[in-house]
Write a protein that holds these residues in place. Sequence first.
Motif, PDB file in Angstrom:
ATOM      1  N   LEU A  16      38.888  33.933  32.860  1.00  0.00           N
ATOM      2  CA  LEU A  16      37.886  34.977  33.086  1.00  0.00           C
ATOM      3  C   LEU A  16      37.741  35.299  34.575  1.00  0.00           C
ATOM      4  O   LEU A  16      37.608  36.469  34.957  1.00  0.00           O
ATOM      5  CB  LEU A  16      36.543  34.528  32.521  1.00  0.00           C
ATOM      6  N   VAL A  17      37.767  34.263  35.416  1.00  0.00           N
ATOM      7  CA  VAL A  17      37.673  34.496  36.867  1.00  0.00           C
ATOM      8  C   VAL A  17      38.868  35.300  37.352  1.00  0.00           C
ATOM      9  O   VAL A  17      38.735  36.230  38.167  1.00  0.00           O
ATOM     10  CB  VAL A  17      37.583  33.142  37.608  1.00  0.00           C
ATOM     11  N   TRP A  18      40.071  34.947  36.841  1.00  0.00           N
ATOM     12  CA  TRP A  18      41.286  35.680  37.243  1.00  0.00           C
ATOM     13  C   TRP A  18      41.216  37.141  36.787  1.00  0.00           C
ATOM     14  O   TRP A  18      41.525  38.059  37.554  1.00  0.00           O
ATOM     15  CB  TRP A  18      42.506  34.995  36.642  1.00  0.00           C
ATOM     16  N   VAL A  19      40.801  37.353  35.531  1.00  0.00           N
ATOM     17  CA  VAL A  19      40.683  38.727  35.019  1.00  0.00           C
ATOM     18  C   VAL A  19      39.657  39.509  35.835  1.00  0.00           C
ATOM     19  O   VAL A  19      39.878  40.678  36.175  1.00  0.00           O
ATOM     20  CB  VAL A  19      40.291  38.704  33.528  1.00  0.00           C
ATOM     21  N   GLN A  20      38.534  38.857  36.163  1.00  0.00           N
ATOM     22  CA  GLN A  20      37.503  39.514  36.964  1.00  0.00           C
ATOM     23  C   GLN A  20      38.051  39.940  38.318  1.00  0.00           C
ATOM     24  O   GLN A  20      37.788  41.051  38.802  1.00  0.00           O
ATOM     25  CB  GLN A  20      36.330  38.561  37.160  1.00  0.00           C
TER      26      GLN A  20
END
Length: 552
Positions: A71-75
């Motif tokens: 999720l952090v990477w996608v964000q």
Amino acid sequence: MKPLDPRLLRRAKAARVFLVGSVVIGVATGFFIVVQAVLLAHAIAGVVLRGDGVGRVAWLLVGVVVARAVLVWVQEVVAQRAAAAVKSTLRRQVLEHSLKLGPAWLSGERSSALTTLLTKGLDDLDPYFARYLPQLVLAATVPAGVVGWMATGDLIAAGTVVVTLPLIPVFMALVGWATQAHSRRRQHALAVLAHHFSDVVAGLPTLKLFGRAKGQVRAVREVTDRHRVASMKSLRLAFLSSFVLELLASISVALVAVGVGLRLIDGKLGLETALLVLILAPEAYLPLRQVGAHFHASADGVAASEEVFRVLETPLPERGERTDVPDLRVTPLHLHDVTVRYPGRDEPALDGFDLDLWPGEVVALAGPSGAGKSTVLAAVLGFVLPERGMVIAGGSAADEFTPEHWRRQFAWVPQRPGLRTGTIADNIRLGHPDATDADVLRALADAGAAELAPTQQVGESGQLLSGGQRRRVALARALVTEAPVLLLDEPTAGLDAEAEAEVVSHLRRSGRTVLLVAHRPALLAAADRVVEVGQTSLGLRPSLRSRAGVAG
């Protein structure tokens, strides 16, 4: 400073998409935070109280940690792409709006400040999208979910968090008011620095010629020091505010921990529940702390976006929508009682000016500097709108027509013609993209620049050419067009007498209508009429001095 400016969402579609994506990611992040806390509390309590193994729970924890990392990477990816798209959109909108506002508006803006705004200024939106907005969404979603889950196990701890949590936004607001002023001062200092450097570089040949180049070192140092001081004040404020927010969050978590510990000792709270509360409590404060930490990094970008919106919200002058512009090869042009007043000036630049321009006629505008001669050309082109009076063609006012259709009737050579990087031929073809090599050579010859090679490079802003050569290339660019009316502002400045005579001879033979600003005797003598522009001490209208029939 608004956390999220609604104008940003209206102006850039990418910002709306990013905000929706951030909300989805924020909700998912809050869910995984709660799941992770539940698994950790269950695993630790199982080991301590029951001696259970943690194999299955450990794998679930690994899955949750991986999901949060994804999720952090996608964000991050979504934020960077949204920032790039928003910056591109705003830059395009500012450029298009500036062109529609016209040269009159641009003359009141510092070109270096506008350039800095569209480059370094908007680049500061990266931390706003990549750091600040995601944390703002998390601050709006995660604490609610965390406190709600805490309330199912320990209502007192949840109440403590609810009471102490608003302290962080309150202090953030106080810090934000101070940061807003600092960010604006820093943007202003950066704009002044850019403008000063631009002026120094532009005037460096003159300064060097008169031995004053070294004298600018002190002035540049003073401007740079002001920018440095403004930047250091912003950094100092950022560090102090981070300390305050961290201290508040730490004290709040400590209050929750003390209460949980006391109830655990008294047997009023189970170990698994106590662990769950202690794990979730810092997660409730973390998004708000991160918002405060990233607020300062994004403040410059927000300040730049406010300046962008100032430009975009500048109202456009009212223009007509007609496209049936009369053919000025056979239609006269009339200026009736034209009065132009520039913003910030008490006296009008042009007052009650009248002129009749007949097809095929060569008319020279004469008068002292500042009398309004260039303003006459600007009024004809529609760059400035008269406060009173109008420009008329074929019985219709010029402002009834769309600017792009109206200006196709004219070719214009300003006092300081602009050239772009490329060859001389490239710059001439800006007036007529389909011009052949023969057309380019003929235009150069008619402009008194036959010695210039079409393949010669002009450099940035024509820096590889002399002032006279730049003007001749601009004149050739006007002559290569098919426009029936030529508007020329000192077209032979920098030319010798022989070259000037050739240019004048061509203008007389071209059969086009010519309205030119002139001070040189040869141009005045070549005109069919000379119109004196300027006011007398009695405030009378400009007089008209006829010179019909004077040959060039």
